[in-house]
Every structure is written in structure tokens, then in C-alpha cells.
Design an enzyme around this catalytic site. Structure first.
Site, PDB file in Angstrom:
ATOM      1  N   TRP A  21       0.833  -1.207   0.000  1.00 58.64           N
ATOM      2  CA  TRP A  21       0.000   0.000   0.000  1.00 58.64           C
ATOM      3  C   TRP A  21       0.867   1.256   0.000  1.00 58.64           C
ATOM      4  O   TRP A  21       1.873   1.314   0.690  1.00 58.64           O
ATOM      5  CB  TRP A  21      -0.912  -0.010   1.228  1.00 58.64           C
ATOM      6  CG  TRP A  21      -1.827   1.172   1.338  1.00 58.64           C
ATOM      7  CD1 TRP A  21      -2.596   1.700   0.355  1.00 58.64           C
ATOM      8  CD2 TRP A  21      -2.071   1.963   2.504  1.00 58.64           C
ATOM      9  NE1 TRP A  21      -3.324   2.771   0.841  1.00 58.64           N
ATOM     10  CE2 TRP A  21      -3.023   2.961   2.156  1.00 58.64           C
ATOM     11  CE3 TRP A  21      -1.601   1.936   3.826  1.00 58.64           C
ATOM     12  CZ2 TRP A  21      -3.490   3.920   3.052  1.00 58.64           C
ATOM     13  CZ3 TRP A  21      -2.075   2.881   4.716  1.00 58.64           C
ATOM     14  CH2 TRP A  21      -2.999   3.856   4.335  1.00 58.64           C
ATOM     15  N   TYR A  54      -4.659  -0.900  -4.989  1.00 60.05           N
ATOM     16  CA  TYR A  54      -3.391  -0.207  -4.755  1.00 60.05           C
ATOM     17  C   TYR A  54      -2.792   0.262  -6.080  1.00 60.05           C
ATOM     18  O   TYR A  54      -2.476  -0.558  -6.956  1.00 60.05           O
ATOM     19  CB  TYR A  54      -2.390  -1.097  -4.024  1.00 60.05           C
ATOM     20  CG  TYR A  54      -2.775  -1.466  -2.608  1.00 60.05           C
ATOM     21  CD1 TYR A  54      -3.835  -0.827  -1.946  1.00 60.05           C
ATOM     22  CD2 TYR A  54      -2.089  -2.449  -1.910  1.00 60.05           C
ATOM     23  CE1 TYR A  54      -4.194  -1.169  -0.658  1.00 60.05           C
ATOM     24  CE2 TYR A  54      -2.440  -2.798  -0.599  1.00 60.05           C
ATOM     25  CZ  TYR A  54      -3.494  -2.154   0.011  1.00 60.05           C
ATOM     26  OH  TYR A  54      -3.845  -2.500   1.294  1.00 60.05           O
ATOM     27  N   TRP A 207      -2.707  -3.642  10.042  1.00 55.72           N
ATOM     28  CA  TRP A 207      -2.009  -2.662   9.202  1.00 55.72           C
ATOM     29  C   TRP A 207      -1.842  -1.337   9.945  1.00 55.72           C
ATOM     30  O   TRP A 207      -2.496  -1.087  10.948  1.00 55.72           O
ATOM     31  CB  TRP A 207      -2.732  -2.453   7.868  1.00 55.72           C
ATOM     32  CG  TRP A 207      -4.151  -1.963   7.931  1.00 55.72           C
ATOM     33  CD1 TRP A 207      -5.267  -2.722   8.113  1.00 55.72           C
ATOM     34  CD2 TRP A 207      -4.617  -0.608   7.782  1.00 55.72           C
ATOM     35  NE1 TRP A 207      -6.396  -1.933   8.096  1.00 55.72           N
ATOM     36  CE2 TRP A 207      -6.028  -0.628   7.892  1.00 55.72           C
ATOM     37  CE3 TRP A 207      -3.978   0.615   7.558  1.00 55.72           C
ATOM     38  CZ2 TRP A 207      -6.799   0.524   7.785  1.00 55.72           C
ATOM     39  CZ3 TRP A 207      -4.753   1.762   7.454  1.00 55.72           C
ATOM     40  CH2 TRP A 207      -6.143   1.710   7.566  1.00 55.72           C
ATOM     41  N   SER A 208      -0.941  -0.515   9.429  1.00 56.45           N
ATOM     42  CA  SER A 208      -0.637   0.810   9.977  1.00 56.45           C
ATOM     43  C   SER A 208      -0.131   0.772  11.426  1.00 56.45           C
ATOM     44  O   SER A 208      -0.630   1.503  12.288  1.00 56.45           O
ATOM     45  CB  SER A 208      -1.856   1.737   9.876  1.00 56.45           C
ATOM     46  OG  SER A 208      -1.470   3.102   9.931  1.00 56.45           O
ATOM     47  N   LEU A 210       2.410   2.074  12.545  1.00 57.94           N
ATOM     48  CA  LEU A 210       3.026   3.364  12.867  1.00 57.94           C
ATOM     49  C   LEU A 210       2.039   4.517  12.665  1.00 57.94           C
ATOM     50  O   LEU A 210       2.445   5.680  12.636  1.00 57.94           O
ATOM     51  CB  LEU A 210       4.279   3.584  12.009  1.00 57.94           C
ATOM     52  CG  LEU A 210       5.363   2.504  12.157  1.00 57.94           C
ATOM     53  CD1 LEU A 210       6.528   2.788  11.218  1.00 57.94           C
ATOM     54  CD2 LEU A 210       5.846   2.425  13.594  1.00 57.94           C
ATOM     55  N   ASN A 295      12.758  -1.673  10.744  1.00 59.26           N
ATOM     56  CA  ASN A 295      11.480  -2.288  11.133  1.00 59.26           C
ATOM     57  C   ASN A 295      11.670  -3.702  11.648  1.00 59.26           C
ATOM     58  O   ASN A 295      11.053  -4.113  12.640  1.00 59.26           O
ATOM     59  CB  ASN A 295      10.509  -2.312   9.946  1.00 59.26           C
ATOM     60  CG  ASN A 295       9.969  -0.936   9.589  1.00 59.26           C
ATOM     61  OD1 ASN A 295      10.091   0.016  10.367  1.00 59.26           O
ATOM     62  ND2 ASN A 295       9.372  -0.815   8.412  1.00 59.26           N
TER      63      ASN A 295
END
Length: 328
Positions: A21, A54, A207-208, A210, A295
């Protein structure tokens, strides 16, 4: 890298995964994608997430071409895509039998793959009966176009209905939900979905982690870096909603905790998500190799999240949802 079962299924996914994404097709092309994907594999990632929407399908094309050129063994990978927004026509979106089947075949063509391991209903579709969607997803699985199916951003009630229908029809139920989950967005994962984990064995690929980069601390100086997500035209509205004083104050408050553990803010935030036992995999994003490297170090942070550290984090973010009376 640890590999977790996807919910109650037998499919094993890496504790951290990579999602296309925003990056693939908007910021990166095949050459950059190859180096990022290889970096992920070098760290043990086996799960790669995509969607038909996407970059209007370009993200799937890039991922497929990159994997083909890298020459990876298909059985080593878990590839997912999501169906809902496939185009402008009246039957090009939603979860009708027509769009699920046509959309899946179009995704596979772009990915240049015979099957995806996992296919999601990208959002709930109020204009299509859930039974039609359950039957269509089972058709996709019966034809070998996908092995498992799941939902993304569905309500607990909708997932329960899908599971009940599958049970009644002796069909395959969804095994996974893909919700947003991070230190600032917790209600669904920690409250609403609680009955789903034990009753239906639903796993999560979140998801996400952060919060679209907010939890990295890079926006705390009040400026938006030109190479960041919020600098993209499509995400400026999200930036204005996310970069508020209260949120930035919380992010600043987490910095001393990260320093105490000798880790970065992103590593702390990702590890916090992965530490939730109901999370099968945390989907990370990155546009540069060094971001992937950073990460992936979050794996080593998970054991450092002792109860006392978790309490310190909670005292700063104060975002824990109240558990419904029935589940206390």
C-alpha cells in the site's frame, strides 16, 4: 523471525510482513521493489500483502514482476490480495459474486500467479448479501484461485454472520481479519473482536502499526518531510486529521521509553502491536531498505516489553479501550 499460524488455520505467516500500500506504483517501481522485497526475505519475511485498488492495480503488477525476476520459489511465499475497488463500472466494485470472481482473476493476471494464498474482502458491502459473498469466496477457493479468505475492516457482527452462514452451508469461513491497529487505534482489536478469537479462531494481520508514520516521531517538529506519505497529494487530508497537538504530545512522551530500551520509536510501536497474542502478523511498510532493516529489528524488542514497560506506555498514550462488561 517467528512464524505464527494465521488464526486457527494451518497457514504460517511471518510475525512481521510487508504491504505494498502507498509505496508500490506510487513511490516505487520494479527495481526498487525487488531490493525491498529481497531485504524482507533476508530477514525471514514470507508474507506479502497487496490489493486490486493499490495504485489502480499497478502495485500487483510490480510485486508480481519483482517476485518473478527474483526467481523465488512460490511455495516459500504467502501472497495476499484484497477485492472491493476494481474500477469505475457499477459491477467493478463491491463483493458481488461477479466482482469477486472477475476481480480475483484480474488480480492473478496482474500478479502473474496461478493463485494467491489469501484473499480478503477489502471492506464490507452493504449492497450485497453476506451469503452471496461467502458462496463466492468458497467458489474462488474451490477453483484453486486462493487457499484462504478473510475480511478487512468488517465489524464483529458482520464477521460473525459470515462465519455462521459458512457453518450452516458447510462451507469455509473467513480465517482472518485485517484491521488497523496501533497505539492510537485499538478499539476493534482489543474490544469489539474479543469474542471472535475464541469462538471462530479468527486471526489478525494488522495494518498501519506506525499510524501512517505518526508514531515514528518524524512529524513532531511541525513539518512534513518531502519524501513522507503525508507529502503525497492523496494523503494531505489524512495528515491534517492525524497531526494534532494531543497526538504529537503522546508521541513525544513515548520517546523516553524507547530511549530506555535503546530502541527507536518505530521499533517500539511495531513490537507493541506484534506482542498482542491475537495478532498473527503485523504488516509493515517501507520505501527504503534501511527502513526495512530498522522495522525488522522490532522482533528483538518484543521480549523487552515487560508488564512494567507496557504500563509506562499505557500511561502515556491512555488509549486502552474499555472492555465490554460481558468479556471482563
Amino acid at each position: 523471525m517467528q512464524y505464527n499460524n494465521l488464526g486457527r488455520s494451518g497457514l504460517k505467516v511471518s510475525q512481521l510482513s510487508y504491504g505494498a500500500w502507498v509505496s508500490f506504483g506510487n513511490q516505487l517501481d520494479v527495481k526498487e521493489a525487488k531490493s525491498l522485497l529481497q531485504c524482507c526475505r533476508d530477514h525471514g519475511v514470507n508474507f506479502f500483502d497487496n490489493a486490486e485498488v493499490y495504485a489502480n492495480g499497478r502495485a500487483e503488477e510490480i510485486m508480481g514482476q519483482a517476485i518473478r525476476e527474483l526467481g523465488w520459489k512460490r511455495s516459500d511465499l504467502v501472497i495476499s490480495t484484497k477485492i472491493f475497488w476494481g474500477g469505475a463500472g457499477p459491477n467493478d466494485k463491491g463483493l458481488s459474486r461477479k466482482h469477486i470472481i472477475e476481480g480475483t482473476k484480474a488480480s492473478l493476471k496482474r500478479l502473474d500467479m496461478e493463485y494467491v494464498d489469501l484473499i480478503y474482502c477489502h471492506r464490507p458491502d452493504s449492497s450485497t448479501p453476506i451469503e452471496e459473498t461467502v458462496r463466492a469466496m468458497n467458489y474462488v477457493i474451490d477453483k484453486g484461485l486462493a487457499f484462504y479468505w478473510g475480511t478487512s475492516e468488517w465489524s464483529a457482527q458482520q464477521i460473525t454472520e459470515a462465519c455462521s452462514i459458512a457453518q450452516r452451508l458447510d462451507m469455509i469461513a473467513p480465517v482472518v481479519e485485517q484491521p488497523e491497529y496501533n497505539l492510537l487505534s485499538r478499539h476493534k482489536v482489543e474490544s469489539e473482536y474479543l469474542p471472535l478469537y475464541t469462538t471462530y479462531g479468527i486471526g489478525l494481520t494488522t495494518w498501519s502499526p506506525l499510524a501512517s508514520g505518526v508514531l515514528t516521531g518524524k512529524y513532531n517538529k511541525g513539518t512534513i518531510p518531502p519524501d513522507s506519505r503525508f507529502a503525497l497529494d492523496n494523503y494531505k487530508n489524512l495528515a491534517s486529521r492525524s497531526l494534532v497537538d494531543d497526538v504529537l504530545k503522546k508521541v513525544n512522551g513515548l520517546k523516553p521509553i524507547a530511549d530506555e530500551l535503546d530502541v527507536t520509536l518505530p521499533q517500539l510501536a511495531i513490537a507493541w502491536c506484534a506482542a498482542n497474542p491475537n495478532v498473527s502478523s503485523v504488516i509493515t511498510g517501507a520505501t527504503k531498505e534501511y527502513q526495512v532493516e530498522e522495522n525488522m529489528k522490532a522482533i528483538d524488542v518484543i521480549p523487552k516489553l515487560t508488564p512494567s514497560i507496557m504500563e509506562k506506555i499505557e500511561a502515556i498514550v491512555q488509549s486502552k479501550p474499555k472492555r465490554p462488561e460481558a468479556y471482563r
